[in-house]
Design a protein around this motif. Structure first.
Motif, PDB file in Angstrom:
ATOM      1  N   LEU A 159       0.815  -1.221   0.000  1.00 51.17           N
ATOM      2  CA  LEU A 159       0.000   0.000   0.000  1.00 51.17           C
ATOM      3  C   LEU A 159       0.848   1.270   0.000  1.00 51.17           C
ATOM      4  O   LEU A 159       0.306   2.362  -0.166  1.00 51.17           O
ATOM      5  N   GLN A 160       2.167   1.153   0.156  1.00 59.80           N
ATOM      6  CA  GLN A 160       3.018   2.358   0.178  1.00 59.80           C
ATOM      7  C   GLN A 160       3.491   2.765  -1.213  1.00 59.80           C
ATOM      8  O   GLN A 160       4.180   3.768  -1.360  1.00 59.80           O
ATOM      9  N   PHE A 161       3.115   2.002  -2.235  1.00 60.71           N
ATOM     10  CA  PHE A 161       3.588   2.283  -3.593  1.00 60.71           C
ATOM     11  C   PHE A 161       2.535   3.021  -4.419  1.00 60.71           C
ATOM     12  O   PHE A 161       1.331   2.836  -4.234  1.00 60.71           O
ATOM     13  N   ASN A 162       3.045   3.812  -5.350  1.00 57.16           N
ATOM     14  CA  ASN A 162       2.194   4.540  -6.284  1.00 57.16           C
ATOM     15  C   ASN A 162       3.041   4.769  -7.533  1.00 57.16           C
ATOM     16  O   ASN A 162       4.150   5.310  -7.431  1.00 57.16           O
ATOM     17  N   PRO A 163       2.591   4.319  -8.719  1.00 58.72           N
ATOM     18  CA  PRO A 163       3.418   4.482  -9.922  1.00 58.72           C
ATOM     19  C   PRO A 163       3.683   5.942 -10.265  1.00 58.72           C
ATOM     20  O   PRO A 163       4.698   6.247 -10.906  1.00 58.72           O
ATOM     21  N   LYS A 164       2.784   6.826  -9.845  1.00 57.42           N
ATOM     22  CA  LYS A 164       2.975   8.254 -10.118  1.00 57.42           C
ATOM     23  C   LYS A 164       2.687   9.040  -8.846  1.00 57.42           C
ATOM     24  O   LYS A 164       1.662   9.710  -8.730  1.00 57.42           O
ATOM     25  N   PRO A 165       3.606   8.979  -7.877  1.00 56.40           N
ATOM     26  CA  PRO A 165       3.340   9.682  -6.615  1.00 56.40           C
ATOM     27  C   PRO A 165       3.252  11.188  -6.824  1.00 56.40           C
ATOM     28  O   PRO A 165       3.951  11.747  -7.678  1.00 56.40           O
ATOM     29  N   ALA A 166       2.381  11.828  -6.039  1.00 55.55           N
ATOM     30  CA  ALA A 166       2.200  13.282  -6.158  1.00 55.55           C
ATOM     31  C   ALA A 166       3.486  14.011  -5.806  1.00 55.55           C
ATOM     32  O   ALA A 166       3.780  15.069  -6.357  1.00 55.55           O
ATOM     33  N   SER A 167       4.271  13.436  -4.885  1.00 54.23           N
ATOM     34  CA  SER A 167       5.560  14.043  -4.514  1.00 54.23           C
ATOM     35  C   SER A 167       6.592  12.937  -4.407  1.00 54.23           C
ATOM     36  O   SER A 167       6.308  11.881  -3.859  1.00 54.23           O
TER      37      SER A 167
END
Ligand code: MN
Length: 193
Positions: free
Chosen positions: A80-88
């Motif tokens: 859940l800590q991953f995001n392919p395009k994190p906002a920052s």
């Protein structure tokens, strides 16, 4: 209570090239599913049947229930800590303040955290946690350990079991860890404070 798989907030191929679709399918779909199934089967008829996941990890004696509960908690936090395009691509807000206060800078924190993860012998995890006094700490855990067992609140965890990276990076653990920083969702991590 029945322990559930976390729902991934991204497609199984969305983390490429940092983590391949094949690795997500094995790591999330097979390894984590097995830990969840094992835990649900093992707690039946024990005092842990009615306990929440963190309570089991904090209190179960060393053994199979603890190992599987630890890995369910670890991988839930991890995926859940991953995001392919994190906002920052860097920490923000309160978390950024604490990192600067306790490690000097984000770059110094990354260096210290990565060094611990690279140096961990065998299978385990590197964690960033916050202690009861609000101080950030980096710890290493062998096997399926989680910082909640030491009274810490885990914020960010890097899995250095070979199953986390071997299909994509083989023996190059350090290269895998260096790439992971690109897909950390700092909003999610900061919200765990
Ligand atoms: Mn894993």
């Amino acid at each position: 209570m029945t322990h559930e798989m976390p729902k991934l907030p991204y497609a199984s191929n969305a983390l490429e090239p940092v983590i391949s679709q094949q690795t997500v399918e094995f790591h999330y779909g097979k390894h984590l599913q097995t830990y969840v199934n094992n835990l649900n089967n093992m707690v039946k008829g024990t005092p842990y049947e009615t306990k929440g996941l963190e309570a089991i990890v904090a209190t179960a004696p060393d053994g199979a229930i603890y190992n599987n509960a630890g890995q369910v908690l670890n991988h839930t936090l991890y995926f859940l800590q991953f995001n392919p395009k994190p906002a920052s691509t860097v920490p923000t807000g309160k978390l950024a303040e604490l990192i600067n206060r306790d490690f000097g800078s984000f770059e110094d924190f990354k260096k210290a955290f990565t060094a611990e993860a690279v140096a961990l012998f065998g299978s385990g995890w590197a964690w960033l946690s916050v202690d009861k006094n609000g101080k950030l700490v980096i710890t290493k855990e062998a096997n399926g350990g989680n910082p909640v067992r030491a009274g810490l609140k885990p914020l960010l965890g890097f899995d250095v079991w070979e199953h986390a990276y071997y299909l994509d990076y083989q023996n190059r653990r350090a290269d895998h860890l260096a790439a992971l920083w690109n897909i950390i969702d700092w909003e999610v991590v900061g919200n765990r404070l």
